[in-house]
Design a protein around this motif. Structure first.
Motif, mmCIF file in Angstrom:
data_model
loop_
_atom_site.group_PDB
_atom_site.id
_atom_site.type_symbol
_atom_site.label_atom_id
_atom_site.label_comp_id
_atom_site.label_asym_id
_atom_site.label_seq_id
_atom_site.Cartn_x
_atom_site.Cartn_y
_atom_site.Cartn_z
ATOM 1 N N GLY A 17 0.802 -1.279 0.039
ATOM 2 C CA GLY A 17 0.000 0.036 -0.149
ATOM 3 C C GLY A 17 0.951 1.345 0.080
ATOM 4 N N LEU A 18 0.209 2.356 0.262
ATOM 5 C CA LEU A 18 0.913 3.446 0.366
ATOM 6 C C LEU A 18 2.043 3.574 1.122
ATOM 7 C CD1 LEU A 18 0.528 6.823 -0.097
ATOM 8 C CD2 LEU A 18 -0.452 7.087 2.200
ATOM 9 N N GLY A 31 -4.384 -2.007 1.558
ATOM 10 C CA GLY A 31 -4.642 -0.342 1.302
ATOM 11 C C GLY A 31 -4.453 -0.162 -0.075
ATOM 12 N N GLY A 32 -3.580 0.770 -0.457
ATOM 13 C CA GLY A 32 -3.337 1.431 -1.854
ATOM 14 C C GLY A 32 -3.022 0.118 -2.886
ATOM 15 N N GLY A 33 -2.550 -0.819 -2.452
ATOM 16 C CA GLY A 33 -2.101 -2.042 -3.265
ATOM 17 C C GLY A 33 -3.371 -2.642 -3.602
ATOM 18 N N LEU A 34 -4.202 -2.745 -2.691
ATOM 19 C CA LEU A 34 -5.552 -3.284 -2.979
ATOM 20 C C LEU A 34 -6.384 -2.384 -3.964
ATOM 21 C CD1 LEU A 34 -7.611 -5.567 -2.149
ATOM 22 C CD2 LEU A 34 -8.698 -4.103 -0.406
ATOM 23 N N GLU A 35 -6.284 -1.104 -3.894
ATOM 24 C CA GLU A 35 -6.943 -0.299 -4.594
ATOM 25 C C GLU A 35 -6.296 -0.341 -5.999
ATOM 26 O OE1 GLU A 35 -8.382 3.644 -2.256
ATOM 27 O OE2 GLU A 35 -6.091 2.978 -1.765
ATOM 28 N N ALA A 69 -6.326 -6.474 3.115
ATOM 29 C CA ALA A 69 -6.612 -5.622 4.184
ATOM 30 C C ALA A 69 -6.694 -4.192 3.781
ATOM 31 C CB ALA A 69 -5.769 -6.076 5.378
ATOM 32 N N LEU A 70 -7.500 -3.622 4.564
ATOM 33 C CA LEU A 70 -7.568 -2.073 4.485
ATOM 34 C C LEU A 70 -7.373 -1.531 5.795
ATOM 35 C CD1 LEU A 70 -10.654 -1.445 2.190
ATOM 36 C CD2 LEU A 70 -8.211 -1.317 1.619
ATOM 37 N N PRO A 71 -5.984 -1.430 6.177
ATOM 38 C CA PRO A 71 -5.603 -1.179 7.762
ATOM 39 C C PRO A 71 -5.854 0.422 7.897
ATOM 40 C CG PRO A 71 -3.728 -1.564 6.286
ATOM 41 C CD PRO A 71 -4.828 -1.747 5.321
ATOM 42 N N PHE A 121 -8.163 7.448 5.635
ATOM 43 C CA PHE A 121 -9.187 7.032 4.739
ATOM 44 C C PHE A 121 -8.603 6.626 3.307
ATOM 45 C CE2 PHE A 121 -13.129 7.269 2.057
ATOM 46 C CZ PHE A 121 -13.933 6.668 2.851
ATOM 47 N N VAL A 122 -9.429 5.591 2.764
ATOM 48 C CA VAL A 122 -8.772 5.000 1.536
ATOM 49 C C VAL A 122 -8.476 6.204 0.479
ATOM 50 C CG1 VAL A 122 -9.482 2.878 1.407
ATOM 51 C CG2 VAL A 122 -11.045 4.608 0.546
ATOM 52 N N GLY A 123 -7.515 6.570 -0.451
ATOM 53 C CA GLY A 123 -7.404 7.579 -1.344
ATOM 54 C C GLY A 123 -7.129 7.414 -2.477
#
Ligand SMILES: COc1cc(/C=C/C(=O)SCCNC(=O)CCNC(=O)[C@H](O)C(C)(C)COP(=O)(O)OP(=O)(O)OC[C@H]2O[C@@H](n3cnc4c(N)ncnc43)[C@H](O)[C@@H]2OP(=O)(O)O)ccc1O
Length: 264
Positions: free
Chosen positions: A69-70, A114-118, A135-137, A144-146
């Motif tokens: 993610g981010l 997170g951002g990887g899932l997005e 996961a969205l931790p 918040f997701v961005g």
């Protein structure tokens, strides 16, 4: 984020061509492929210039993970205005993937967080192997997701499950990801990239107009009111079947020069 005019760091992607398939590897394994500005801009550069002879793209993670993610180290000093610019840059880059001229297939293993899932949500087909977990931790990190996740992910798994992921931060297994409609394929161990490549070769062999219709028209048709959707479908079907590529392929079947449909 760096200036939108900045070039991405090309070394952060491992890009290879295999026939008509372009493979794009997120290449920061020491940081579990965390998405920093350099890698996001490199994705932008890559998806802005898909060569004409490429018919499909496979996006994957170098090392044991897709992406963590981010890159959180970039978030510590960012103010709200910078945050907005940054989030909108991600949106533009992930849109470029979703609206790519050719199908994009994500091969998922390890952390898809997170951002990887997005990012994976922007692909058209997701293939996961058993090591993949989702996961969205963001809640635990106070953010918040961005990266477009609140738009794309509920369309795949539904709002209640998305709310569960966002509120609890719970890790979902590869099996759950497939059962809930996130991944279309669940492979054996180490199988995601090979399966993604097999699918990519298959979709790259489609008529370009068919892929165009599926990638550009289908999402709009599916979200339109039924009357508009049916009209769009008729128009798209008429254009596709009038194309000389369709005529050639249909003739080949009628002349028994092409394979029958058979179970795989
Ligand atoms: C665009 O606008 C946005 C976007 C967003 C997006 C938000 C998010 O993506 S929130 C999710 C952030 N990610 C995480 O919380 C995951 C954190 N990482 C981990 O939990 C673990 O690293 C692991 C992925 C489970 C892997 O564990 P392990 O194999 O044991 O590896 P580690 O030893 O933990 O890590 C190795 C090395 O990598 C560094 N690292 C890992 N993940 C990140 C990361 N996400 N960011 C930065 N660095 C990371 C870790 O620190 C280690 O570094 P060393 O230097 O110590 O070796 C939201 C809002 C917007 O507006």
């Amino acid at each position: 984020m760096g200036n939108a005019a900045d070039a991405g760091d090309a070394a952060l992607l491992k890009i290879e061509t295999r026939g008509a398939v372009l493979t794009v590897g997120l290449n920061r394994p020491a940081k579990r492929n965390a998405l920093n500005d350099g890698i996001i801009l490199a994705l932008r550069d890559c998806f802005s210039a898909i060569p004409d002879d490429i018919g499909a793209v496979v996006i994957h993670g170098v090392g044991d993970h897709f992406s963590s993610g981010l890159d959180l180290s970039e978030l510590t000093e960012r103010d709200a205005t910078e945050g907005l610019v940054h989030s909108q840059m991600w949106h533009r880059v992930f849109d470029r993937i979703q609206y790519c001229r050719v199908p994009v297939i994500a091969a998922l293993k390890g952390a898809v967080i997170g951002g990887g899932l997005e990012l994976a949500c922007a692909a058209h087909i997701r293939v996961a192997e058993p090591s993949a977990y989702f996961a969205l931790p963001e809640g635990q990190r106070g953010i918040f997701v961005g990266g477009g996740g609140s738009v794309r992910l509920p369309r795949l798994i539904g709002v209640p499950r998305m709310a569960d992921m966002m509120l609890t931060g719970r890790v979902y297994s590869a099996t759950e990801g497939a059962a809930y409609g996130f991944s279309q394929y669940l492979t054996e161990a180490d199988g995601a990239l090979p399966k993604a490549l097999e699918l990519a070769e298959r979709v790259a062999a489609n008529a370009p107009l068919t892929n165009f219709a599926v990638l550009q028209a289908l999402p709009m048709i599916a979200e339109a009111n039924p009357q508009t959707g049916l009209l769009m479908e008729s128009l798209m079907a008429t254009v596709a079947q009038s194309d000389k590529e369709a005529k050639k392929r249909i003739r080949a079947f009628l002349d028994r020069k092409t394979a029958k449909v058979k179970p795989t």
